[in-house]
Scaffold this active site. Structure first.
Site, PDB file in Angstrom:
ATOM      1  N   LEU A 156       1.206   9.592   4.636  1.00 26.06           N
ATOM      2  CA  LEU A 156       1.926   9.928   5.878  1.00 26.06           C
ATOM      3  C   LEU A 156       0.923  10.071   7.031  1.00 26.06           C
ATOM      4  O   LEU A 156       0.703  11.147   7.562  1.00 26.06           O
ATOM      5  CB  LEU A 156       2.738  11.223   5.695  1.00 26.06           C
ATOM      6  CG  LEU A 156       3.770  11.505   6.777  1.00 26.06           C
ATOM      7  CD1 LEU A 156       4.941  10.529   6.697  1.00 26.06           C
ATOM      8  CD2 LEU A 156       4.289  12.944   6.672  1.00 26.06           C
ATOM      9  N   GLY A 157       0.313   8.923   7.405  1.00 29.16           N
ATOM     10  CA  GLY A 157      -0.615   8.909   8.540  1.00 29.16           C
ATOM     11  C   GLY A 157       0.083   8.334   9.754  1.00 29.16           C
ATOM     12  O   GLY A 157       1.280   8.540   9.957  1.00 29.16           O
ATOM     13  N   ILE A 203       0.913   5.182  10.603  1.00 28.70           N
ATOM     14  CA  ILE A 203       2.011   4.244  10.315  1.00 28.70           C
ATOM     15  C   ILE A 203       3.112   4.953   9.520  1.00 28.70           C
ATOM     16  O   ILE A 203       4.298   4.822   9.830  1.00 28.70           O
ATOM     17  CB  ILE A 203       1.481   3.010   9.555  1.00 28.70           C
ATOM     18  CG1 ILE A 203       0.500   2.240  10.440  1.00 28.70           C
ATOM     19  CG2 ILE A 203       2.626   2.107   9.110  1.00 28.70           C
ATOM     20  CD1 ILE A 203      -0.281   1.145   9.730  1.00 28.70           C
ATOM     21  N   ILE A 233       3.220  -2.364   2.874  1.00 28.63           N
ATOM     22  CA  ILE A 233       2.633  -2.821   4.145  1.00 28.63           C
ATOM     23  C   ILE A 233       1.217  -2.250   4.277  1.00 28.63           C
ATOM     24  O   ILE A 233       0.663  -2.215   5.368  1.00 28.63           O
ATOM     25  CB  ILE A 233       3.495  -2.418   5.366  1.00 28.63           C
ATOM     26  CG1 ILE A 233       3.836  -0.918   5.355  1.00 28.63           C
ATOM     27  CG2 ILE A 233       4.747  -3.264   5.445  1.00 28.63           C
ATOM     28  CD1 ILE A 233       4.455  -0.417   6.651  1.00 28.63           C
ATOM     29  N   ARG A 257      -2.153  -2.356   1.663  1.00 27.92           N
ATOM     30  CA  ARG A 257      -3.089  -3.388   1.221  1.00 27.92           C
ATOM     31  C   ARG A 257      -2.669  -3.842  -0.175  1.00 27.92           C
ATOM     32  O   ARG A 257      -2.198  -3.022  -0.976  1.00 27.92           O
ATOM     33  CB  ARG A 257      -4.519  -2.845   1.142  1.00 27.92           C
ATOM     34  CG  ARG A 257      -5.208  -2.659   2.478  1.00 27.92           C
ATOM     35  CD  ARG A 257      -5.621  -3.990   3.118  1.00 27.92           C
ATOM     36  NE  ARG A 257      -6.309  -3.815   4.378  1.00 27.92           N
ATOM     37  CZ  ARG A 257      -5.720  -3.824   5.587  1.00 27.92           C
ATOM     38  NH1 ARG A 257      -4.424  -4.017   5.698  1.00 27.92           N
ATOM     39  NH2 ARG A 257      -6.442  -3.667   6.677  1.00 27.92           N
ATOM     40  N   ASP A 313       4.143  -7.406   2.347  1.00 29.53           N
ATOM     41  CA  ASP A 313       3.442  -8.040   3.472  1.00 29.53           C
ATOM     42  C   ASP A 313       2.005  -8.359   3.082  1.00 29.53           C
ATOM     43  O   ASP A 313       1.345  -9.153   3.753  1.00 29.53           O
ATOM     44  CB  ASP A 313       3.450  -7.078   4.673  1.00 29.53           C
ATOM     45  CG  ASP A 313       2.866  -7.702   5.927  1.00 29.53           C
ATOM     46  OD1 ASP A 313       3.167  -8.879   6.207  1.00 29.53           O
ATOM     47  OD2 ASP A 313       2.094  -7.016   6.638  1.00 29.53           O
ATOM     48  N   GLU A 356      -5.183 -12.537  -0.823  1.00 33.25           N
ATOM     49  CA  GLU A 356      -4.578 -13.298   0.287  1.00 33.25           C
ATOM     50  C   GLU A 356      -5.454 -14.470   0.675  1.00 33.25           C
ATOM     51  O   GLU A 356      -6.678 -14.355   0.636  1.00 33.25           O
ATOM     52  CB  GLU A 356      -4.385 -12.363   1.488  1.00 33.25           C
ATOM     53  CG  GLU A 356      -3.403 -11.255   1.178  1.00 33.25           C
ATOM     54  CD  GLU A 356      -3.305 -10.214   2.283  1.00 33.25           C
ATOM     55  OE1 GLU A 356      -3.878 -10.420   3.372  1.00 33.25           O
ATOM     56  OE2 GLU A 356      -2.664  -9.193   2.046  1.00 33.25           O
ATOM     57  N   HIS A 359       1.291 -11.222   5.659  1.00 34.45           N
ATOM     58  CA  HIS A 359       0.455 -10.182   6.276  1.00 34.45           C
ATOM     59  C   HIS A 359       0.599 -10.193   7.805  1.00 34.45           C
ATOM     60  O   HIS A 359      -0.347 -10.499   8.538  1.00 34.45           O
ATOM     61  CB  HIS A 359      -1.019 -10.348   5.879  1.00 34.45           C
ATOM     62  CG  HIS A 359      -1.808  -9.081   6.066  1.00 34.45           C
ATOM     63  ND1 HIS A 359      -2.878  -8.752   5.281  1.00 34.45           N
ATOM     64  CD2 HIS A 359      -1.669  -8.060   6.949  1.00 34.45           C
ATOM     65  CE1 HIS A 359      -3.365  -7.580   5.681  1.00 34.45           C
ATOM     66  NE2 HIS A 359      -2.653  -7.148   6.688  1.00 34.45           N
ATOM     67  N   GLY A 404       1.965  -7.437   9.521  1.00 39.44           N
ATOM     68  CA  GLY A 404       2.318  -6.060   9.900  1.00 39.44           C
ATOM     69  C   GLY A 404       2.262  -5.796  11.396  1.00 39.44           C
ATOM     70  O   GLY A 404       3.211  -5.297  11.995  1.00 39.44           O
TER      71      GLY A 404
HETATM   72  P1  NAP Z   1      -4.050   6.557   8.865  1.00 41.09           P
HETATM   73  O1  NAP Z   1      -3.457   7.130  10.095  1.00 41.09           O
HETATM   74  O2  NAP Z   1      -5.474   6.857   8.539  1.00 41.09           O
HETATM   75  O3  NAP Z   1      -3.112   7.010   7.651  1.00 41.09           O
HETATM   76  C1  NAP Z   1      -3.436   6.814   6.306  1.00 41.09           C
HETATM   77  C2  NAP Z   1      -2.706   7.873   5.496  1.00 41.09           C
HETATM   78  O4  NAP Z   1      -2.964   7.622   4.112  1.00 41.09           O
HETATM   79  C3  NAP Z   1      -3.193   9.300   5.799  1.00 41.09           C
HETATM   80  O5  NAP Z   1      -2.093  10.144   5.954  1.00 41.09           O
HETATM   81  C4  NAP Z   1      -3.987   9.672   4.557  1.00 41.09           C
HETATM   82  O6  NAP Z   1      -3.892  11.045   4.243  1.00 41.09           O
HETATM   83  C5  NAP Z   1      -3.275   8.859   3.493  1.00 41.09           C
HETATM   84  N1  NAP Z   1      -4.110   8.653   2.313  1.00 41.09           N
HETATM   85  C6  NAP Z   1      -5.457   8.617   2.224  1.00 41.09           C
HETATM   86  N2  NAP Z   1      -5.830   8.450   0.941  1.00 41.09           N
HETATM   87  C7  NAP Z   1      -4.685   8.378   0.218  1.00 41.09           C
HETATM   88  C8  NAP Z   1      -4.413   8.251  -1.157  1.00 41.09           C
HETATM   89  N3  NAP Z   1      -5.401   8.154  -2.062  1.00 41.09           N
HETATM   90  N4  NAP Z   1      -3.123   8.242  -1.559  1.00 41.09           N
HETATM   91  C9  NAP Z   1      -2.116   8.347  -0.673  1.00 41.09           C
HETATM   92  N5  NAP Z   1      -2.310   8.490   0.655  1.00 41.09           N
HETATM   93  C10 NAP Z   1      -3.587   8.494   1.094  1.00 41.09           C
HETATM   94  O7  NAP Z   1      -3.944   4.977   8.872  1.00 41.09           O
HETATM   95  P2  NAP Z   1      -2.750   4.081   9.420  1.00 41.09           P
HETATM   96  O8  NAP Z   1      -3.043   3.657  10.793  1.00 41.09           O
HETATM   97  O9  NAP Z   1      -1.447   4.741   9.125  1.00 41.09           O
HETATM   98  O10 NAP Z   1      -2.937   2.780   8.475  1.00 41.09           O
HETATM   99  C11 NAP Z   1      -2.822   2.895   7.073  1.00 41.09           C
HETATM  100  C12 NAP Z   1      -3.197   1.596   6.404  1.00 41.09           C
HETATM  101  O11 NAP Z   1      -2.216   0.624   6.639  1.00 41.09           O
HETATM  102  C13 NAP Z   1      -4.493   0.957   6.914  1.00 41.09           C
HETATM  103  O12 NAP Z   1      -5.644   1.539   6.315  1.00 41.09           O
HETATM  104  C14 NAP Z   1      -4.315  -0.494   6.549  1.00 41.09           C
HETATM  105  O13 NAP Z   1      -4.865  -0.739   5.270  1.00 41.09           O
HETATM  106  C15 NAP Z   1      -2.796  -0.657   6.481  1.00 41.09           C
HETATM  107  N6  NAP Z   1      -2.313  -1.526   7.565  1.00 41.09           N
HETATM  108  C16 NAP Z   1      -1.672  -2.686   7.259  1.00 41.09           C
HETATM  109  C17 NAP Z   1      -1.186  -3.512   8.252  1.00 41.09           C
HETATM  110  C18 NAP Z   1      -0.466  -4.786   7.937  1.00 41.09           C
HETATM  111  O14 NAP Z   1      -0.576  -5.738   8.691  1.00 41.09           O
HETATM  112  N7  NAP Z   1       0.299  -4.831   6.868  1.00 41.09           N
HETATM  113  C19 NAP Z   1      -1.385  -3.168   9.610  1.00 41.09           C
HETATM  114  C20 NAP Z   1      -2.045  -1.984   9.890  1.00 41.09           C
HETATM  115  C21 NAP Z   1      -2.498  -1.173   8.858  1.00 41.09           C
HETATM  116  P3  NAP Z   1      -4.729  12.155   5.082  1.00 41.09           P
HETATM  117  O15 NAP Z   1      -4.196  12.102   6.477  1.00 41.09           O
HETATM  118  O16 NAP Z   1      -4.405  13.432   4.409  1.00 41.09           O
HETATM  119  O17 NAP Z   1      -6.155  11.729   4.996  1.00 41.09           O
END
Ligand code: NAP
Length: 294
Positions: free
Chosen positions: A133-134, A136, A210, A212, A236, A241, A259, A261
């Site tokens: 829950l970050g 996205i 969505i 990795r 996605d 990939e 991919h 997103g």
């Molecule tokens: P973010 O704000 O850093 O959020 C990541 C969340 O994941 C945080 O709440 C974190 O918890 C949690 N987390 C960390 N380790 C974990 C684990 N082992 N198990 C479960 N949850 C865990 O990042 P974001 O901007 O939301 O992006 C998240 C990810 O989405 C990116 O790293 C990227 O890989 C992916 N993404 C994909 C696309 C696409 O095109 N499909 C586009 C953008 C991003 P804490 O807050 O407690 O640390």
């Protein structure tokens, strides 16, 4: 950027290795995206490298330990792509639950003339489990609330939100109807969604990824979809990939995106500008806008 720097456009080169060799002493910054592996070997070949600016929020494609050891700064593009990526997650969730892609094909190939599409699954009154829950994940949660779903989440830390927190992902999978992955990739989350979690999600369960490809044990997912261990998946991202397992391509209960997103013109322009702003800030001696804390 070209007014200020000599840009080496590796993606246009027939033989990128020889270009790296040619400019290796001059390269001060790399601009990459998540499909470029920025390895220890590459960094070692570039003695003047100061900055890696990735056109993505994820940075699992960069060897951060190697960057840290060399004092190379890393920047990414957080926050500005959260809404877009959450929208893609919801598009996949709706498409999978309501058989949108399958229905589109049903009409196009003339199957409607001789039959009905099987029934879909409602989102309203269902429970969705968000993994991570970050930025996205929070936007996904808001959107799911609008669809009158109950939102719960799993992650390493409990957040100050009204949503129910699970510190155990298996228990969450048992308790929810649908699960969406929005956590980072990398070693820590590799194969987090394995055969046991899919079994816990159950035969009516839908998985949306969505995050990795590495977060899901892909052969276990294929097995679960083939054997009605879960009902469907919207993906996605994939392990290797742009290669998608043949088995997934032939399944009706899976929606596949390449991919995309964050892939809208508006969001990609904002991401590109942030990459440029970080590079300019670094070489102007100003504070980086979005530095990855290593
Ligand atoms: P973010 O704000 O850093 O959020 C990541 C969340 O994941 C945080 O709440 C974190 O918890 C949690 N987390 C960390 N380790 C974990 C684990 N082992 N198990 C479960 N949850 C865990 O990042 P974001 O901007 O939301 O992006 C998240 C990810 O989405 C990116 O790293 C990227 O890989 C992916 N993404 C994909 C696309 C696409 O095109 N499909 C586009 C953008 C991003 P804490 O807050 O407690 O640390």
């Amino acid at each position: 950027m070209e007014d200020r720097f000599h840009i080496v456009k590796l993606w246009q080169e027939q033989d990128p290795e020889s270009i790296i060799q040619k400019y290796k002493d001059d390269v001060v910054a790399i601009n990459c995206n998540m499909s470029h592996k920025i390895s220890y070997k590459l960094m070692s070949a570039l003695p003047s490298l100061e900055l890696i600016a990735t056109f993505s929020v994820g940075f699992d494609h960069i060897d951060l330990d190697a960057a840290k050891a060399r004092g190379i700064k890393v920047t990414n593009t957080p926050d500005i792509l959260c809404q877009e990526t959450a929208d893609t997650g919801l598009a996949l969730l709706l498409a999978t639950a309501k058989r949108v892609a399958e229905g589109d094909m049903f009409v196009r190939v003339g199957k409607w003339l001789s039959g009905e599409l099987p029934l879909g699954t409602s989102l309203a009154n269902k429970t969705i489990g968000i993994v991570g829950l970050g930025g996205i994940g929070t936007k996904v949660a808001k959107r799911c609330e609008a669809f009158e779903m109950t939102v719960v989440y799993y992650g390493p830390r409990e957040k100050d939100t009204p949503y129910r927190y699970y510190d155990d992902i298996t228990t969450m999978a048992q308790d929810c109807d649908m699960m969406i992955l929005t956590c980072p990739g990398g070693e820590e989350t590799a194969n987090l969604i394995d055969a046991n979690i899919l079994e816990a999600l159950g035969p009516k369960g839908i998985l949306i990824n969505i995050a990795r490809g590495s977060v899901v044990d892909e052969p276990a997912l294929v097995h679960a979809l083939q054997n009605d261990i879960i009902a469907g998946a919207g993906l996605d991202v994939y392990f290797n990939e742009p290669h998608v397992p043949e088995e997934l391509i032939s399944m009706d209960n899976v929606v596949l995106l390449p991919h995309i997103g964050s892939a809208t013109l508006e969001t990609r322009i904002m991401m590109g500008q942030l990459v440029i702003d970080n590079i300019l800030a670094h070489f102007d001696g100003r504070e980086l806008l979005t530095e990855v804390k290593i």
